[in-house]
Write an enzyme that holds these catalytic residues in place. Structure first.
Site, PDB file in Angstrom:
ATOM      1  N   ARG A 115      -5.723  11.413 -16.050  1.00  0.00           N
ATOM      2  CA  ARG A 115      -4.430  10.759 -16.335  1.00  0.00           C
ATOM      3  C   ARG A 115      -4.038  11.065 -17.775  1.00  0.00           C
ATOM      4  NH1 ARG A 115      -2.347   4.547 -15.576  1.00  0.00           N
ATOM      5  NH2 ARG A 115      -2.203   5.350 -13.457  1.00  0.00           N
ATOM      6  N   HIS A 142       3.062  11.145  -9.903  1.00  0.00           N
ATOM      7  CA  HIS A 142       2.011  10.140  -9.680  1.00  0.00           C
ATOM      8  C   HIS A 142       1.602  10.190  -8.193  1.00  0.00           C
ATOM      9  CE1 HIS A 142      -0.544   6.877 -10.436  1.00  0.00           C
ATOM     10  NE2 HIS A 142       0.302   5.893 -10.651  1.00  0.00           N
ATOM     11  N   GLN A 145      -0.417   7.392  -6.241  1.00  0.00           N
ATOM     12  CA  GLN A 145       0.365   6.162  -6.044  1.00  0.00           C
ATOM     13  C   GLN A 145       1.241   6.259  -4.791  1.00  0.00           C
ATOM     14  OE1 GLN A 145       0.681   3.138  -8.052  1.00  0.00           O
ATOM     15  NE2 GLN A 145       1.749   2.530  -6.183  1.00  0.00           N
ATOM     16  N   ASP A 239      10.357   0.337 -10.833  1.00  0.00           N
ATOM     17  CA  ASP A 239       9.264   0.611 -11.768  1.00  0.00           C
ATOM     18  C   ASP A 239       9.742   0.169 -13.150  1.00  0.00           C
ATOM     19  OD1 ASP A 239       6.959   1.599 -12.980  1.00  0.00           O
ATOM     20  OD2 ASP A 239       7.589   3.709 -12.921  1.00  0.00           O
ATOM     21  N   CYS A 281       4.943  -0.196  -8.208  1.00  0.00           N
ATOM     22  CA  CYS A 281       3.609   0.389  -8.418  1.00  0.00           C
ATOM     23  C   CYS A 281       2.740  -0.491  -9.316  1.00  0.00           C
ATOM     24  CB  CYS A 281       3.743   1.784  -9.002  1.00  0.00           C
ATOM     25  SG  CYS A 281       4.567   1.822 -10.606  1.00  0.00           S
TER      26      CYS A 281
HETATM   27  N1  NVA Z   1       6.297   4.932 -14.790  1.00  0.00           N
HETATM   28  C1  NVA Z   1       5.132   4.158 -15.149  1.00  0.00           C
HETATM   29  C2  NVA Z   1       4.155   4.107 -14.014  1.00  0.00           C
HETATM   30  C3  NVA Z   1       2.949   3.256 -14.285  1.00  0.00           C
HETATM   31  C4  NVA Z   1       1.997   3.240 -13.148  1.00  0.00           C
HETATM   32  C5  NVA Z   1       4.490   4.774 -16.379  1.00  0.00           C
HETATM   33  O1  NVA Z   1       4.345   6.009 -16.428  1.00  0.00           O
HETATM   34  O2  NVA Z   1       4.149   4.034 -17.309  1.00  0.00           O
HETATM   35  N1   CP Z   2       0.176   1.817 -10.548  1.00  0.00           N
HETATM   36  C1   CP Z   2      -0.695   2.271 -11.450  1.00  0.00           C
HETATM   37  O1   CP Z   2      -0.919   3.469 -11.599  1.00  0.00           O
HETATM   38  O2   CP Z   2      -1.310   1.285 -12.154  1.00  0.00           O
HETATM   39  P1   CP Z   2      -2.287   1.504 -13.392  1.00  0.00           P
HETATM   40  O3   CP Z   2      -1.454   2.017 -14.534  1.00  0.00           O
HETATM   41  O4   CP Z   2      -2.856   0.130 -13.673  1.00  0.00           O
HETATM   42  O5   CP Z   2      -3.339   2.479 -13.001  1.00  0.00           O
END
Ligand code: NVA
Ligand code: CP
Length: 351
Positions: A115, A142, A145, A239, A281
């Site tokens: 990640r 993602h 997810q 989101d 998510c």
């Molecule tokens: N769009 C959000 C998703 C988190 C799971 C982010 O990238 O922070």
């Molecule tokens: N939805 C998701 O990816 O959550 P986290 O950022 O907690 O892994």
């Protein structure tokens, strides 16, 4: 029916999962059915451990609760071993290139999760790793997810996915908006991306989804009008308005731009569907019970951001089941790409 399910053999062994459309439609369908099977096995207390003696490393350059824990618990359940590497404490990226990191980690591990900010980094890891690499979120995509989101919509609908409609309302050009659009296209669904100009899906992502939709019969709508986009949908997704890694300065502009796109009771009413469900998510700013939520809420005089607390905590909200499904689907990805038992690659896995 998008394809013939009866005679198909699916073998995902040693495959990378860097974006949803790395896999064919049949392969996504297979992963959803494998997830369902693994979930049932776990619920029945009859889980078979298919990752015994497998060592897995999970690399997180950004924070995580669900993705990290889903990988870890999925690995524990399946009898494997896991090493977590966070944003500090390793040489990765600072003193050692991703190429060298990929080659070294491939000597120790059977699978690598990553990640971080850039898609090109996970692609670089995959290019030089000799074991499967899975994308646990980048700014662009993602994929793990969206597997959970598809499984959750399947579970909460009495229709096949290709008959399901759903909307994503909010910051549509982020990793979630992008991957949901491609996921909907792959599964032949009716998808509405609802966002104001400035945060709409990029032409590049739209073109990817449209090309797939032309093949599957999916309907992809991009609109800045919530009334148009929400009409009749089965599920409403949103989101956060500011994603991980974006600077604090964007909050003011984002709140102003996206306030009319908040998922609140009026938005759920606009669906005209009393059975419409809410999805997210997570994590979510649905109240001010977090450090950042409180700071931003007080600064801009708002009680909630992308979704109101009443919708988030209502019976329409399926977010916790969606979060649970991260674990079953991530487990399916690991089993499918790493396990050595051929049985699990045969398409009757869930019969
Ligand atoms: N769009 C959000 C998703 C988190 C799971 C982010 O990238 O922070
Ligand atoms: N939805 C998701 O990816 O959550 P986290 O950022 O907690 O892994």
């Amino acid at each position: 029916m998008l394809f013939n399910r009866v005679r198909q053999i699916t073998n995902l062994r040693n495959r990378h999962f860097l974006k949803l459309h790395d896999f064919r439609i049949e392969e996504i369908d297979f992963l959803l059915r494998l997830s369902d099977r693994l979930k049932r096995e776990k619920y029945a207390g009859k889980e078979v451990q298919r990752l015994k003696d497998k060592n897995i490393v999970i690399l997180f350059e950004k924070d995580s609760t669900r993705t990290r824990c889903a990988f870890e618990v999925g690995i524990f359940d399946q009898g494997g071993n896991v090493t977590y590497i966070g944003p500090s404490g390793s040489q990765m990226g600072k003193k050692e290139s991703m190429r060298d990191t990929a080659e070294v980690l491939s000597k120790y591990y059977d699978g690598i999760e990553y990640r971080g900010k850039y898609q090109r980094v996970v692609e670089e890891l995959a290019k030089y790793a000799t074991v499967p690499v899975w994308n646990g979120l980048t700014d662009e995509w993602h994929p793990t997810q969206i597997l959970a989101d598809l499984l959750t919509m399947q579970e909460y609908s009495d229709k096949p996915l290709e008959k399901v409609s759903f909307a994503f309302m909010g910051d549509a050009r982020n990793n979630m908006g992008n991957t949901l659009m491609v996921g909907a296209a792959m599964m032949g669904m009716d998808f509405r991306s609802i966002a104001p100009k400035g945060v709409q899906t990029s032409q590049e992502v739209y073109d990817i989804a449209k090309k797939i939709a032309d093949f599957t019969g999916a309907k992809i709508t991009v609109t800045d009008d919530p009334k148009v986009g929400l009409k009749g949908v089965d599920f409403v997704h949103t989101d956060v308005w500011v994603s991980m890694g974006e600077p604090d300065e964007v909050w003011a502009e984002r709140i102003k731009l996206l306030k009319p796109y908040q998922v609140n009771a009026a938005a759920m009413e606009m669906t005209g569907n009393p059975d419409a469900k809410f999805m997210h998510c997570l994590p979510s700013f649905h109240n001010l019970d977090t450090i950042i939520g409180k700071e931003i809420g007080e600064k801009f005089n708002v009680e909630a951001m992308e979704v109101t607390d009443d919708v988030f905590t209502s019976a329409k909200s399926v977010v916790m089941d969606q979060a649970e499904n991260r674990m079953h689907t991530i487990k399916a990805v690991m089993v499918a790409t790493m396990a050595t038992d051929d049985f699990y690659f045969v398409d009757d896995c869930c019969l």
